[in-house]
Structure formats: C-alpha cells, structure tokens
Design a protein around this motif. Structure first.
Motif, PDB file in Angstrom:
ATOM      1  N   THR A   1       0.783  -1.232   0.000  1.00  0.00           N
ATOM      2  CA  THR A   1       0.000   0.000   0.000  1.00  0.00           C
ATOM      3  C   THR A   1       0.817   1.286   0.000  1.00  0.00           C
ATOM      4  O   THR A   1       0.275   2.350  -0.250  1.00  0.00           O
ATOM      5  CB  THR A   1      -0.976   0.028   1.197  1.00  0.00           C
ATOM      6  OG1 THR A   1      -0.219  -0.239   2.381  1.00  0.00           O
ATOM      7  CG2 THR A   1      -2.065  -1.004   1.037  1.00  0.00           C
ATOM      8  N   THR A   2       2.086   1.217   0.269  1.00  0.00           N
ATOM      9  CA  THR A   2       2.843   2.471   0.282  1.00  0.00           C
ATOM     10  C   THR A   2       4.169   2.321  -0.467  1.00  0.00           C
ATOM     11  O   THR A   2       4.576   1.207  -0.825  1.00  0.00           O
ATOM     12  CB  THR A   2       3.164   2.911   1.726  1.00  0.00           C
ATOM     13  OG1 THR A   2       3.875   1.838   2.365  1.00  0.00           O
ATOM     14  CG2 THR A   2       1.908   3.230   2.501  1.00  0.00           C
ATOM     15  N   GLY A   3       4.814   3.451  -0.681  1.00  0.00           N
ATOM     16  CA  GLY A   3       6.162   3.417  -1.231  1.00  0.00           C
ATOM     17  C   GLY A   3       6.248   3.160  -2.720  1.00  0.00           C
ATOM     18  O   GLY A   3       7.322   2.843  -3.239  1.00  0.00           O
ATOM     19  N   ARG A   4       5.124   3.331  -3.413  1.00  0.00           N
ATOM     20  CA  ARG A   4       5.126   3.080  -4.845  1.00  0.00           C
ATOM     21  C   ARG A   4       4.333   4.164  -5.571  1.00  0.00           C
ATOM     22  O   ARG A   4       3.322   4.645  -5.070  1.00  0.00           O
ATOM     23  CB  ARG A   4       4.480   1.710  -5.142  1.00  0.00           C
ATOM     24  CG  ARG A   4       5.276   0.546  -4.575  1.00  0.00           C
ATOM     25  CD  ARG A   4       4.525  -0.756  -4.712  1.00  0.00           C
ATOM     26  NE  ARG A   4       5.370  -1.883  -4.360  1.00  0.00           N
ATOM     27  CZ  ARG A   4       4.999  -3.162  -4.503  1.00  0.00           C
ATOM     28  NH1 ARG A   4       3.798  -3.461  -4.990  1.00  0.00           N
ATOM     29  NH2 ARG A   4       5.829  -4.131  -4.174  1.00  0.00           N
ATOM     30  N   ALA A   5       4.815   4.491  -6.747  1.00  0.00           N
ATOM     31  CA  ALA A   5       4.155   5.524  -7.546  1.00  0.00           C
ATOM     32  C   ALA A   5       4.274   5.152  -9.017  1.00  0.00           C
ATOM     33  O   ALA A   5       5.084   4.294  -9.385  1.00  0.00           O
ATOM     34  CB  ALA A   5       4.817   6.881  -7.296  1.00  0.00           C
ATOM     35  N   PHE A   6       3.452   5.789  -9.835  1.00  0.00           N
ATOM     36  CA  PHE A   6       3.574   5.534 -11.276  1.00  0.00           C
ATOM     37  C   PHE A   6       3.223   6.778 -12.072  1.00  0.00           C
ATOM     38  O   PHE A   6       2.486   7.660 -11.613  1.00  0.00           O
ATOM     39  CB  PHE A   6       2.678   4.360 -11.716  1.00  0.00           C
ATOM     40  CG  PHE A   6       1.209   4.670 -11.722  1.00  0.00           C
ATOM     41  CD1 PHE A   6       0.433   4.439 -10.606  1.00  0.00           C
ATOM     42  CD2 PHE A   6       0.590   5.197 -12.852  1.00  0.00           C
ATOM     43  CE1 PHE A   6      -0.927   4.722 -10.600  1.00  0.00           C
ATOM     44  CE2 PHE A   6      -0.771   5.488 -12.867  1.00  0.00           C
ATOM     45  CZ  PHE A   6      -1.527   5.249 -11.741  1.00  0.00           C
ATOM     46  N   VAL A   7       3.779   6.804 -13.275  1.00  0.00           N
ATOM     47  CA  VAL A   7       3.368   7.762 -14.308  1.00  0.00           C
ATOM     48  C   VAL A   7       3.140   6.938 -15.569  1.00  0.00           C
ATOM     49  O   VAL A   7       3.985   6.105 -15.922  1.00  0.00           O
ATOM     50  CB  VAL A   7       4.454   8.824 -14.587  1.00  0.00           C
ATOM     51  CG1 VAL A   7       3.953   9.841 -15.609  1.00  0.00           C
ATOM     52  CG2 VAL A   7       4.891   9.508 -13.309  1.00  0.00           C
ATOM     53  N   HIS A   8       2.015   7.152 -16.197  1.00  0.00           N
ATOM     54  CA  HIS A   8       1.731   6.435 -17.442  1.00  0.00           C
ATOM     55  C   HIS A   8       1.295   7.440 -18.492  1.00  0.00           C
ATOM     56  O   HIS A   8       0.411   8.259 -18.262  1.00  0.00           O
ATOM     57  CB  HIS A   8       0.632   5.401 -17.231  1.00  0.00           C
ATOM     58  CG  HIS A   8       0.324   4.592 -18.467  1.00  0.00           C
ATOM     59  ND1 HIS A   8       1.278   3.830 -19.099  1.00  0.00           N
ATOM     60  CD2 HIS A   8      -0.808   4.446 -19.205  1.00  0.00           C
ATOM     61  CE1 HIS A   8       0.734   3.231 -20.169  1.00  0.00           C
ATOM     62  NE2 HIS A   8      -0.523   3.602 -20.248  1.00  0.00           N
ATOM     63  N   ALA A   9       1.939   7.360 -19.654  1.00  0.00           N
ATOM     64  CA  ALA A   9       1.563   8.243 -20.768  1.00  0.00           C
ATOM     65  C   ALA A   9       1.037   7.383 -21.901  1.00  0.00           C
ATOM     66  O   ALA A   9       1.635   6.361 -22.261  1.00  0.00           O
ATOM     67  CB  ALA A   9       2.763   9.054 -21.233  1.00  0.00           C
ATOM     68  N   GLN A  10      -0.080   7.811 -22.426  1.00  0.00           N
ATOM     69  CA  GLN A  10      -0.683   7.085 -23.546  1.00  0.00           C
ATOM     70  C   GLN A  10      -0.815   8.057 -24.720  1.00  0.00           C
ATOM     71  O   GLN A  10      -1.433   9.107 -24.589  1.00  0.00           O
ATOM     72  CB  GLN A  10      -2.071   6.589 -23.124  1.00  0.00           C
ATOM     73  CG  GLN A  10      -2.761   5.736 -24.145  1.00  0.00           C
ATOM     74  CD  GLN A  10      -4.189   5.384 -23.739  1.00  0.00           C
ATOM     75  OE1 GLN A  10      -5.089   6.197 -23.896  1.00  0.00           O
ATOM     76  NE2 GLN A  10      -4.388   4.193 -23.223  1.00  0.00           N
ATOM     77  N   LEU A  11      -0.224   7.667 -25.851  1.00  0.00           N
ATOM     78  CA  LEU A  11      -0.332   8.486 -27.057  1.00  0.00           C
ATOM     79  C   LEU A  11      -1.232   7.753 -28.040  1.00  0.00           C
ATOM     80  O   LEU A  11      -0.950   6.615 -28.430  1.00  0.00           O
ATOM     81  CB  LEU A  11       1.049   8.720 -27.678  1.00  0.00           C
ATOM     82  CG  LEU A  11       1.088   9.591 -28.937  1.00  0.00           C
ATOM     83  CD1 LEU A  11       0.676  11.032 -28.649  1.00  0.00           C
ATOM     84  CD2 LEU A  11       2.469   9.557 -29.582  1.00  0.00           C
ATOM     85  N   ARG A  12      -2.312   8.409 -28.424  1.00  0.00           N
ATOM     86  CA  ARG A  12      -3.259   7.817 -29.360  1.00  0.00           C
ATOM     87  C   ARG A  12      -3.094   8.471 -30.724  1.00  0.00           C
ATOM     88  O   ARG A  12      -3.280   9.682 -30.861  1.00  0.00           O
ATOM     89  CB  ARG A  12      -4.709   7.988 -28.860  1.00  0.00           C
ATOM     90  CG  ARG A  12      -4.927   7.418 -27.456  1.00  0.00           C
ATOM     91  CD  ARG A  12      -6.363   7.552 -26.976  1.00  0.00           C
ATOM     92  NE  ARG A  12      -7.242   6.599 -27.624  1.00  0.00           N
ATOM     93  CZ  ARG A  12      -7.447   5.354 -27.211  1.00  0.00           C
ATOM     94  NH1 ARG A  12      -6.837   4.904 -26.117  1.00  0.00           N
ATOM     95  NH2 ARG A  12      -8.255   4.548 -27.865  1.00  0.00           N
ATOM     96  N   LEU A  13      -2.749   7.652 -31.712  1.00  0.00           N
ATOM     97  CA  LEU A  13      -2.443   8.126 -33.067  1.00  0.00           C
ATOM     98  C   LEU A  13      -3.345   7.434 -34.081  1.00  0.00           C
ATOM     99  O   LEU A  13      -3.710   6.276 -33.889  1.00  0.00           O
ATOM    100  CB  LEU A  13      -1.015   7.712 -33.436  1.00  0.00           C
ATOM    101  CG  LEU A  13       0.151   8.304 -32.682  1.00  0.00           C
ATOM    102  CD1 LEU A  13       1.383   7.416 -32.870  1.00  0.00           C
ATOM    103  CD2 LEU A  13       0.441   9.708 -33.174  1.00  0.00           C
ATOM    104  N   LEU A  14      -3.647   8.097 -35.158  1.00  0.00           N
ATOM    105  CA  LEU A  14      -4.358   7.390 -36.223  1.00  0.00           C
ATOM    106  C   LEU A  14      -3.505   6.229 -36.708  1.00  0.00           C
ATOM    107  O   LEU A  14      -2.285   6.330 -36.830  1.00  0.00           O
ATOM    108  CB  LEU A  14      -4.684   8.340 -37.379  1.00  0.00           C
ATOM    109  CG  LEU A  14      -5.817   9.326 -37.070  1.00  0.00           C
ATOM    110  CD1 LEU A  14      -6.075  10.239 -38.270  1.00  0.00           C
ATOM    111  CD2 LEU A  14      -7.099   8.607 -36.675  1.00  0.00           C
TER     112      LEU A  14
END
Lengths: 119, 119, 119
Positions: free
Chosen positions: A56-69
């Motif tokens: 439950t602690t000590g973790r993080a995230f970043v997620h990037a999603q690129l949507r392209l034709l």
C-alpha cells in the motif's frame, strides 16, 4: 489528431503538470510524423485513488498514452515512446523511499471512423 | 455494452455536460446497432490540466470516444461518429478568440473477454 | 506492465475505492500471467457527470478496464475478466432502486512500442 494522456499517482507531489505537458508537446510535435503541432491534444490526470501491486505504500507511477491514427510504422511508434519517456524521466519527481514506475503506451486509433473538425 | 467518454478542456466554460450526455445518448441509442438504450454508459470529464500543441492559450478541444464490442462494419462505425460529432458541434461553446477542435474516435472492444452483468 | 482502471458513476455512494483496488490487485496479480505483483498499476475514478441510456435516474455503472501487453491467449484474458468481475460483484454497493451494470474489458497494448522503466 494525436491525443496524449498523462496519468500519475498523487503521491508524486510537486508533479509539474504544466511543464510536463509543455515539454511533451514540444518533443512529440517535433516528430516528422506530426505535420501540424496544433493537432496534439494533451491532458494530465492525477489519481488520488490508486494502488500499485499488493503493497500500500512506497510506490508511484506515471503512465503516458499516445493515441495516433493507425498506419504508423513500428519504428515511428517506438520513436514516439522514446521521446515521451525521456521527458517523463527528466521531469517526474522522485520522493524519498518511493519506487516510481514510468510507462509509455502507443495506441492505434481506427482511421476510417475517426472524425475531426473545428468550430 | 457501449461506453462513451467525452473529454474537454476546461477553458470551454459553460460546457453543458448534462445536456451533452443526454443528447449524445439519445442519438447513439437511436442507432439500429444498439438494441437496448440502457446499455450505453456515458461520462463527461473536464480537464483543467491540458495543452493543445505548443501554444499555451487560445485553444480548446472536445474529444468523444465510443467503445463498442468488436464486429461492427466500417459504415456502422462511421455512422456513430457522425451522430456524435453533430451533437458536439451543436452544443460545444465557442469562446471568443479560442480555436476549438472536435474529434470522435470509435474503439473496438475485445468481444471474447468482455463480461457484463447486473447486480 | 498491466494497467487497471476502475470507473464508476458517483451515485454509487459508499463505493469502497481502496478496498476495491486492494482486492482487485490481489486477484489479478495472483494470475500466473503476472510474474511480478509490483507491475500492476491500478486507479479508481468516480464520475459525477454520467448518463446511462436515455433515462436520468435509477441507473449506475462500474466499468473495469485491464490493459495488458498483447500476446495473451483468449483463455487467459477471459480468466482476468472473471477474476475482476467477481470482485466488482462482491464489493459494489447496490443502492435501493438503482439498477447497477458491471462490465469488464481487456485491452491489448501494443508490445513493440511499449516502454517501461523505473526512476
């Protein structure tokens, strides 16, 4: 036409949303695959309600999603991912004692049914 | 089973969320492809943190994503896009001096692994 | 690498976000398809602005989307959906007089262009 969605867990306090989007848009629109910079629509979402795995602690995230034709080559898609992850790596805060995962995903959007227009 | 997600940049003040969803649901469920209106689950999200291209002001966007179980014809998918963009065009506010981009995307959802049920 | 996004309509008051994510992460990471529990990044989003079909009250939804790198078998994907829907069914509140729809969707993420790293 591309859409970029950046999500992050809210324990990354000080996440520089505006700067992140500005630098991501800079590098993504610098790709020869993007003819007009105005086409890139980006947004940033902080998640206060999140969980990474079973701890439950000590973790993080970043997620990037690129949507392209659809229709880009595998090389072009990987190039986008690399441009994006470079910015994430540079600008994501790293809180003491927190393991931060970064990820980038490219999504093909169905081209024949996509509509875009301007008011 | 369809899901509709409408996102917009928060500089479109006065965006009529409830009316937008009501009219979108009306026109989408009027399609012969949707046997039961109750199946359409729609939501609207305002993004306070956004960027359109490399310029920081004077730009806005609305993006609608319709997620359908796979198997629709290209014609049926394009028809959904047209129904949706017609409503977006009619109801999206146009602030003075702001260029507003509208877009509609249809997504095929994997049918064999999709589960739906009711409580 | 998987991402799990749980959305629900805000009329499901008392929706147990933290418990929902904890139990979902427990069951999803218990799958033999997930080698390392830390890889699962989950988030929960309440939608205050929503519409289910063409009726304005008495309806609610919960939708879970699991995004996995492509290549899983249909059986493995369906197994994930079943694990998830079991938790949704058990933990989603059922307000008096409200018809609650639950759904689970599995999405294949493009593997060659996916990048993950840690800070």
């Amino acid at each position: 036409m591309p859409h970029l969605i950046v999500e992050y867990s809210a324990n990354l306090s000080g996440f520089p949303e505006a700067q992140m989007l500005a630098e991501l848009n800079q590098t993504v629109t610098a790709s020869p695959e993007i003819p007009d910079e105005i086409e890139l629509k980006s947004r940033c979402v902080a998640h206060a309600s999140y969980a990474v795995g079973t701890q439950t602690t000590g973790r993080a995230f970043v997620h990037a999603q690129l949507r392209l034709l659809s229709g880009r080559s595998p090389e072009a898609k990987l190039d986008f991912s690399q441009r994006i992850v470079d910015v994430l790596r540079r600008l994501t805060p790293q809180p003491e004692g927190v393991l931060v995962q970064l990820s980038v995903e490219i999504v093909d959007m169905d081209r024949p049914s996509y509509i875009k227009t301007r008011l």
